[in-house]
Design a protein around this motif. Sequence first.
Motif, short mmCIF file in Angstrom:
data_model
loop_
_atom_site.label_atom_id
_atom_site.label_comp_id
_atom_site.label_asym_id
_atom_site.label_seq_id
_atom_site.Cartn_x
_atom_site.Cartn_y
_atom_site.Cartn_z
N MET A 33 -2.43 7.16 -9.35
CA MET A 33 -1.54 6.12 -8.61
C MET A 33 -1.75 4.93 -9.95
O MET A 33 -0.97 4.17 -9.97
N ALA A 34 -2.90 4.67 -10.42
CA ALA A 34 -3.16 3.53 -11.41
C ALA A 34 -2.24 3.77 -12.39
O ALA A 34 -1.54 2.67 -13.15
N ALA A 35 -2.06 4.90 -12.86
CA ALA A 35 -1.25 5.19 -14.15
C ALA A 35 0.37 4.64 -13.66
O ALA A 35 0.99 4.14 -14.20
N LEU A 36 0.67 5.39 -12.34
CA LEU A 36 1.83 4.97 -11.96
C LEU A 36 2.17 3.50 -11.87
O LEU A 36 3.37 2.93 -12.52
N LEU A 37 1.14 2.74 -11.26
CA LEU A 37 1.42 1.35 -11.04
C LEU A 37 1.52 0.61 -12.29
O LEU A 37 2.15 -0.36 -12.51
N SER A 38 0.65 1.04 -13.26
CA SER A 38 0.60 0.18 -14.47
C SER A 38 1.97 0.63 -15.42
O SER A 38 2.33 -0.30 -16.32
N ALA A 39 2.65 1.56 -15.31
CA ALA A 39 3.86 1.70 -15.81
C ALA A 39 5.07 0.74 -15.29
O ALA A 39 6.04 0.71 -15.93
N LEU A 40 4.86 0.16 -14.31
CA LEU A 40 5.69 -0.82 -13.58
C LEU A 40 5.59 -2.04 -14.28
O LEU A 40 4.40 -2.88 -14.38
N PRO A 41 6.55 -2.75 -14.78
CA PRO A 41 6.51 -4.18 -15.47
C PRO A 41 6.26 -5.15 -14.16
O PRO A 41 5.54 -6.34 -14.76
N GLU A 42 6.69 -5.10 -13.04
CA GLU A 42 6.54 -6.22 -12.12
C GLU A 42 5.55 -5.88 -11.35
O GLU A 42 4.75 -5.05 -11.38
N PRO A 43 5.03 -7.15 -10.66
CA PRO A 43 3.75 -6.89 -9.83
C PRO A 43 4.13 -5.73 -8.60
O PRO A 43 4.98 -5.76 -8.07
N ALA A 44 3.20 -4.88 -8.75
CA ALA A 44 3.29 -3.76 -7.59
C ALA A 44 1.91 -3.32 -7.27
O ALA A 44 0.90 -3.41 -7.95
N ALA A 45 1.84 -2.96 -5.95
CA ALA A 45 0.69 -2.35 -5.31
C ALA A 45 0.96 -1.20 -4.33
O ALA A 45 1.99 -1.09 -3.64
N ALA A 46 -0.05 -0.32 -4.32
CA ALA A 46 0.08 0.69 -3.35
C ALA A 46 -0.70 0.13 -1.97
O ALA A 46 -1.76 0.11 -2.35
N LEU A 47 -0.19 -0.04 -1.01
CA LEU A 47 -0.84 -0.48 0.28
C LEU A 47 -0.93 0.72 1.37
O LEU A 47 0.17 1.55 1.54
N SER A 48 -2.05 0.73 1.97
CA SER A 48 -2.24 1.80 3.18
C SER A 48 -1.16 1.21 4.24
O SER A 48 -1.07 0.07 4.21
N VAL A 49 -0.81 2.18 5.25
CA VAL A 49 -0.03 1.62 6.50
C VAL A 49 -0.65 0.78 7.07
O VAL A 49 -0.07 -0.02 7.99
N GLU A 50 -2.02 0.47 7.24
CA GLU A 50 -2.63 -0.46 7.74
C GLU A 50 -2.93 -1.81 7.16
O GLU A 50 -3.11 -2.73 7.79
N GLY A 51 -2.22 -1.80 5.95
CA GLY A 51 -2.14 -3.04 5.12
C GLY A 51 -3.19 -3.23 4.16
O GLY A 51 -3.37 -4.50 3.60
N ARG A 52 -4.10 -2.47 3.72
CA ARG A 52 -5.11 -2.49 2.90
C ARG A 52 -4.62 -2.24 1.35
O ARG A 52 -3.85 -1.16 1.10
N VAL A 53 -4.69 -3.11 0.30
CA VAL A 53 -4.49 -2.81 -0.97
C VAL A 53 -5.31 -1.75 -1.60
O VAL A 53 -6.52 -1.58 -1.74
N VAL A 54 -4.57 -0.43 -1.74
CA VAL A 54 -5.24 0.60 -2.33
C VAL A 54 -5.34 0.55 -4.04
O VAL A 54 -6.58 0.88 -4.47
N GLU A 55 -4.45 0.16 -4.38
CA GLU A 55 -4.36 0.11 -5.96
C GLU A 55 -3.41 -1.01 -6.25
O GLU A 55 -2.48 -1.33 -5.44
N ALA A 56 -3.76 -1.48 -7.41
CA ALA A 56 -2.65 -2.69 -7.89
C ALA A 56 -2.51 -2.66 -9.42
O ALA A 56 -3.56 -2.19 -10.03
N ASN A 57 -1.47 -3.13 -9.99
CA ASN A 57 -1.40 -3.36 -11.37
C ASN A 57 -1.87 -4.79 -11.72
O ASN A 57 -2.09 -5.49 -11.10
N GLY A 58 -1.76 -4.89 -13.18
CA GLY A 58 -2.23 -6.14 -13.60
C GLY A 58 -1.46 -7.04 -13.20
O GLY A 58 -1.87 -8.35 -13.00
N PRO A 59 -0.13 -7.19 -13.39
CA PRO A 59 0.66 -8.28 -13.10
C PRO A 59 0.61 -8.80 -11.49
O PRO A 59 0.45 -10.06 -10.78
N TRP A 60 0.07 -7.86 -10.47
CA TRP A 60 0.19 -8.04 -9.11
C TRP A 60 -1.31 -9.02 -8.96
O TRP A 60 -1.40 -9.74 -8.43
N ARG A 61 -2.34 -8.30 -9.89
CA ARG A 61 -3.72 -8.93 -9.54
C ARG A 61 -3.56 -10.32 -10.19
O ARG A 61 -4.22 -11.32 -9.55
#
Length: 129
Positions: A33-61
């Motif tokens: 998931m980290a590799a997938l998100l890091s491939a995105l140029p814009e801020p992006a994160a994977a969130l659980s359906v409960e609203g917790r950030v599971v993984e985020a890329n550098g622009p998101w952080r």
Amino acid sequence: MTETIAPKPAARGARKLFELLRAPESEPDGLSMAALLSALPEPAAALSVEGRVVEANGPWRALVGKSARPPAVPGLYTAMVAARKGQTGEVRVALGGAERTLRATSLGERLLLVRLADAPAEPAAPPAA
């Protein structure tokens, strides 16, 4: 007689991506998931359906921080509900001193992909005198 046709390399790559999206806890052939998100140029994160950030890329952080919670912006949870229904949830939010489009899509049964578009443009350098 049935003939078996081997999938093309591009089809195999797409299949692995879909496997990751269907079951993000499994990492086929080292794709995470980290590799997938890091491939995105814009801020992006994977969130659980409960609203917790599971993984985020550098622009998101850089924009949102390293919190386990997403930013408290109006409309985020409405977009998340739409994503859980298989739609693309979209809302305009003010974040990082600029108005942006937040898009939420489903990454399977328990994960959502949240992306922030319309990042402010870099200021143009003044013309050389």
